[in-house]
Design a protein around this motif. Structure first.
Motif, PDB file in Angstrom:
ATOM      1  N   SER A   1       0.836  -1.185   0.000  1.00  0.00           N
ATOM      2  CA  SER A   1       0.000   0.000   0.000  1.00  0.00           C
ATOM      3  C   SER A   1       0.880   1.248   0.000  1.00  0.00           C
ATOM      4  O   SER A   1       1.473   1.593   1.009  1.00  0.00           O
ATOM      5  N   VAL A   2       0.919   1.914  -1.106  1.00  0.00           N
ATOM      6  CA  VAL A   2       1.705   3.140  -1.249  1.00  0.00           C
ATOM      7  C   VAL A   2       0.982   4.269  -0.525  1.00  0.00           C
ATOM      8  O   VAL A   2      -0.225   4.458  -0.701  1.00  0.00           O
ATOM      9  N   THR A   3       1.725   5.024   0.279  1.00  0.00           N
ATOM     10  CA  THR A   3       1.129   6.156   0.984  1.00  0.00           C
ATOM     11  C   THR A   3       1.695   7.500   0.543  1.00  0.00           C
ATOM     12  O   THR A   3       1.114   8.536   0.843  1.00  0.00           O
ATOM     13  N   SER A   4       2.829   7.471  -0.168  1.00  0.00           N
ATOM     14  CA  SER A   4       3.388   8.742  -0.644  1.00  0.00           C
ATOM     15  C   SER A   4       4.125   8.543  -1.959  1.00  0.00           C
ATOM     16  O   SER A   4       4.631   7.468  -2.254  1.00  0.00           O
ATOM     17  N   ILE A   5       4.152   9.616  -2.732  1.00  0.00           N
ATOM     18  CA  ILE A   5       4.916   9.676  -3.977  1.00  0.00           C
ATOM     19  C   ILE A   5       5.984  10.720  -3.727  1.00  0.00           C
ATOM     20  O   ILE A   5       5.673  11.876  -3.417  1.00  0.00           O
ATOM     21  N   GLY A   6       7.226  10.321  -3.821  1.00  0.00           N
ATOM     22  CA  GLY A   6       8.341  11.187  -3.454  1.00  0.00           C
ATOM     23  C   GLY A   6       8.622  12.319  -4.421  1.00  0.00           C
ATOM     24  O   GLY A   6       8.123  12.350  -5.549  1.00  0.00           O
ATOM     25  N   ASP A   7       9.455  13.254  -3.969  1.00  0.00           N
ATOM     26  CA  ASP A   7       9.903  14.372  -4.802  1.00  0.00           C
ATOM     27  C   ASP A   7      10.506  13.833  -6.094  1.00  0.00           C
ATOM     28  O   ASP A   7      11.291  12.882  -6.071  1.00  0.00           O
ATOM     29  N   SER A   8      10.118  14.404  -7.199  1.00  0.00           N
ATOM     30  CA  SER A   8      10.654  14.067  -8.533  1.00  0.00           C
ATOM     31  C   SER A   8      10.509  12.600  -8.907  1.00  0.00           C
ATOM     32  O   SER A   8      11.234  12.105  -9.759  1.00  0.00           O
ATOM     33  N   ALA A   9       9.558  11.901  -8.300  1.00  0.00           N
ATOM     34  CA  ALA A   9       9.400  10.454  -8.503  1.00  0.00           C
ATOM     35  C   ALA A   9       9.267  10.051  -9.973  1.00  0.00           C
ATOM     36  O   ALA A   9       9.849   9.056 -10.393  1.00  0.00           O
ATOM     37  N   PHE A  10       8.508  10.792 -10.734  1.00  0.00           N
ATOM     38  CA  PHE A  10       8.292  10.450 -12.142  1.00  0.00           C
ATOM     39  C   PHE A  10       8.831  11.534 -13.078  1.00  0.00           C
ATOM     40  O   PHE A  10       8.465  11.573 -14.252  1.00  0.00           O
ATOM     41  N   SER A  11       9.678  12.405 -12.576  1.00  0.00           N
ATOM     42  CA  SER A  11      10.196  13.513 -13.388  1.00  0.00           C
ATOM     43  C   SER A  11      10.800  13.019 -14.697  1.00  0.00           C
ATOM     44  O   SER A  11      11.520  12.034 -14.724  1.00  0.00           O
ATOM     45  N   TRP A  12      10.467  13.724 -15.733  1.00  0.00           N
ATOM     46  CA  TRP A  12      10.991  13.498 -17.083  1.00  0.00           C
ATOM     47  C   TRP A  12      10.599  12.150 -17.676  1.00  0.00           C
ATOM     48  O   TRP A  12      11.291  11.632 -18.547  1.00  0.00           O
ATOM     49  N   CYS A  13       9.476  11.592 -17.234  1.00  0.00           N
ATOM     50  CA  CYS A  13       8.938  10.371 -17.868  1.00  0.00           C
ATOM     51  C   CYS A  13       8.091  10.830 -19.042  1.00  0.00           C
ATOM     52  O   CYS A  13       6.870  10.941 -18.946  1.00  0.00           O
ATOM     53  N   GLY A  14       8.731  11.118 -20.137  1.00  0.00           N
ATOM     54  CA  GLY A  14       8.076  11.693 -21.300  1.00  0.00           C
ATOM     55  C   GLY A  14       7.026  10.818 -21.946  1.00  0.00           C
ATOM     56  O   GLY A  14       6.123  11.309 -22.619  1.00  0.00           O
ATOM     57  N   SER A  15       7.083   9.508 -21.732  1.00  0.00           N
ATOM     58  CA  SER A  15       6.103   8.619 -22.359  1.00  0.00           C
ATOM     59  C   SER A  15       4.936   8.287 -21.426  1.00  0.00           C
ATOM     60  O   SER A  15       4.009   7.590 -21.824  1.00  0.00           O
ATOM     61  N   LEU A  16       4.949   8.808 -20.212  1.00  0.00           N
ATOM     62  CA  LEU A  16       3.866   8.575 -19.259  1.00  0.00           C
ATOM     63  C   LEU A  16       2.649   9.380 -19.700  1.00  0.00           C
ATOM     64  O   LEU A  16       2.701  10.607 -19.794  1.00  0.00           O
ATOM     65  N   THR A  17       1.531   8.692 -19.997  1.00  0.00           N
ATOM     66  CA  THR A  17       0.330   9.384 -20.478  1.00  0.00           C
ATOM     67  C   THR A  17      -0.780   9.443 -19.446  1.00  0.00           C
ATOM     68  O   THR A  17      -1.596  10.356 -19.462  1.00  0.00           O
ATOM     69  N   ASN A  18      -0.853   8.435 -18.567  1.00  0.00           N
ATOM     70  CA  ASN A  18      -1.829   8.470 -17.487  1.00  0.00           C
ATOM     71  C   ASN A  18      -1.297   7.678 -16.302  1.00  0.00           C
ATOM     72  O   ASN A  18      -0.406   6.852 -16.445  1.00  0.00           O
ATOM     73  N   ILE A  19      -1.848   7.982 -15.127  1.00  0.00           N
ATOM     74  CA  ILE A  19      -1.411   7.309 -13.915  1.00  0.00           C
ATOM     75  C   ILE A  19      -2.623   7.181 -12.988  1.00  0.00           C
ATOM     76  O   ILE A  19      -3.505   8.046 -12.997  1.00  0.00           O
ATOM     77  N   VAL A  20      -2.659   6.092 -12.239  1.00  0.00           N
ATOM     78  CA  VAL A  20      -3.692   5.894 -11.228  1.00  0.00           C
ATOM     79  C   VAL A  20      -3.042   6.058  -9.863  1.00  0.00           C
ATOM     80  O   VAL A  20      -2.038   5.406  -9.564  1.00  0.00           O
ATOM     81  N   ILE A  21      -3.615   6.934  -9.055  1.00  0.00           N
ATOM     82  CA  ILE A  21      -3.147   7.151  -7.693  1.00  0.00           C
ATOM     83  C   ILE A  21      -4.254   6.654  -6.764  1.00  0.00           C
ATOM     84  O   ILE A  21      -5.389   7.147  -6.819  1.00  0.00           O
ATOM     85  N   HIS A  22      -3.928   5.681  -5.941  1.00  0.00           N
ATOM     86  CA  HIS A  22      -4.926   5.101  -5.050  1.00  0.00           C
ATOM     87  C   HIS A  22      -5.188   5.987  -3.847  1.00  0.00           C
ATOM     88  O   HIS A  22      -4.340   6.795  -3.449  1.00  0.00           O
ATOM     89  N   ASP A  23      -6.345   5.822  -3.262  1.00  0.00           N
ATOM     90  CA  ASP A  23      -6.747   6.683  -2.154  1.00  0.00           C
ATOM     91  C   ASP A  23      -5.942   6.464  -0.876  1.00  0.00           C
ATOM     92  O   ASP A  23      -6.098   7.192   0.095  1.00  0.00           O
ATOM     93  N   SER A  24      -5.016   5.504  -0.890  1.00  0.00           N
ATOM     94  CA  SER A  24      -4.111   5.314   0.250  1.00  0.00           C
ATOM     95  C   SER A  24      -2.992   6.363   0.264  1.00  0.00           C
ATOM     96  O   SER A  24      -2.335   6.552   1.285  1.00  0.00           O
ATOM     97  N   VAL A  25      -2.783   7.050  -0.854  1.00  0.00           N
ATOM     98  CA  VAL A  25      -1.733   8.065  -0.950  1.00  0.00           C
ATOM     99  C   VAL A  25      -2.154   9.315  -0.168  1.00  0.00           C
ATOM    100  O   VAL A  25      -3.246   9.849  -0.378  1.00  0.00           O
ATOM    101  N   THR A  26      -1.276   9.748   0.732  1.00  0.00           N
ATOM    102  CA  THR A  26      -1.566  10.925   1.553  1.00  0.00           C
ATOM    103  C   THR A  26      -0.669  12.108   1.210  1.00  0.00           C
ATOM    104  O   THR A  26      -0.921  13.219   1.671  1.00  0.00           O
ATOM    105  N   SER A  27       0.383  11.870   0.407  1.00  0.00           N
ATOM    106  CA  SER A  27       1.243  12.990   0.010  1.00  0.00           C
ATOM    107  C   SER A  27       1.885  12.732  -1.349  1.00  0.00           C
ATOM    108  O   SER A  27       2.185  11.592  -1.705  1.00  0.00           O
ATOM    109  N   ILE A  28       2.065  13.825  -2.076  1.00  0.00           N
ATOM    110  CA  ILE A  28       2.730  13.804  -3.380  1.00  0.00           C
ATOM    111  C   ILE A  28       3.830  14.850  -3.303  1.00  0.00           C
ATOM    112  O   ILE A  28       3.567  16.025  -3.028  1.00  0.00           O
ATOM    113  N   GLY A  29       5.062  14.436  -3.539  1.00  0.00           N
ATOM    114  CA  GLY A  29       6.212  15.318  -3.405  1.00  0.00           C
ATOM    115  C   GLY A  29       6.310  16.371  -4.488  1.00  0.00           C
ATOM    116  O   GLY A  29       5.682  16.287  -5.545  1.00  0.00           O
ATOM    117  N   ARG A  30       7.159  17.351  -4.225  1.00  0.00           N
ATOM    118  CA  ARG A  30       7.358  18.445  -5.176  1.00  0.00           C
ATOM    119  C   ARG A  30       7.973  17.910  -6.467  1.00  0.00           C
ATOM    120  O   ARG A  30       8.765  16.974  -6.444  1.00  0.00           O
TER     121      ARG A  30
END
Length: 80
Positions: A1-30
């Motif tokens: 169960s992911v609860t946070s997405i860290g700073d720059s976690a997906f930075s520069w993922c140019g081919s990323l078109t969509n993402i699902v964030i589950h309701d267990s996530v309480t923070s998303i980094g800068r």
């Protein structure tokens, strides 16, 4: 169960078109999705009210991405 997405976690993922964030996530980094120019949809499995409570860092979201809360109204999605 992911609860946070860290700073720059997906930075520069140019081919990323969509993402699902589950309701267990309480923070998303800068800059979590910085430079993700193809990212158009961020699906959040909780409600809009839950989404508003997620701690979001500076410039966490790409300019052109739309957040869709799928937990709103018993599964009917709502874009914010």
């Amino acid at each position: 169960s992911v609860t946070s997405i860290g700073d720059s976690a997906f930075s520069w993922c140019g081919s990323l078109t969509n993402i699902v964030i589950h309701d267990s996530v309480t923070s998303i980094g800068r800059l979590a999705f910085y430079g993700c120019s193809s990212l158009k949809t961020i699906e959040y499995t909780g409600t809009e009210e839950q989404w508003e409570k997620v701690d979001k860092g500076e410039d966490w979201k790409p300019e052109n991405a739309k957040v869709i809360c799928t937990g709103t109204f018993y599964g009917n999605s709502k874009s914010i």
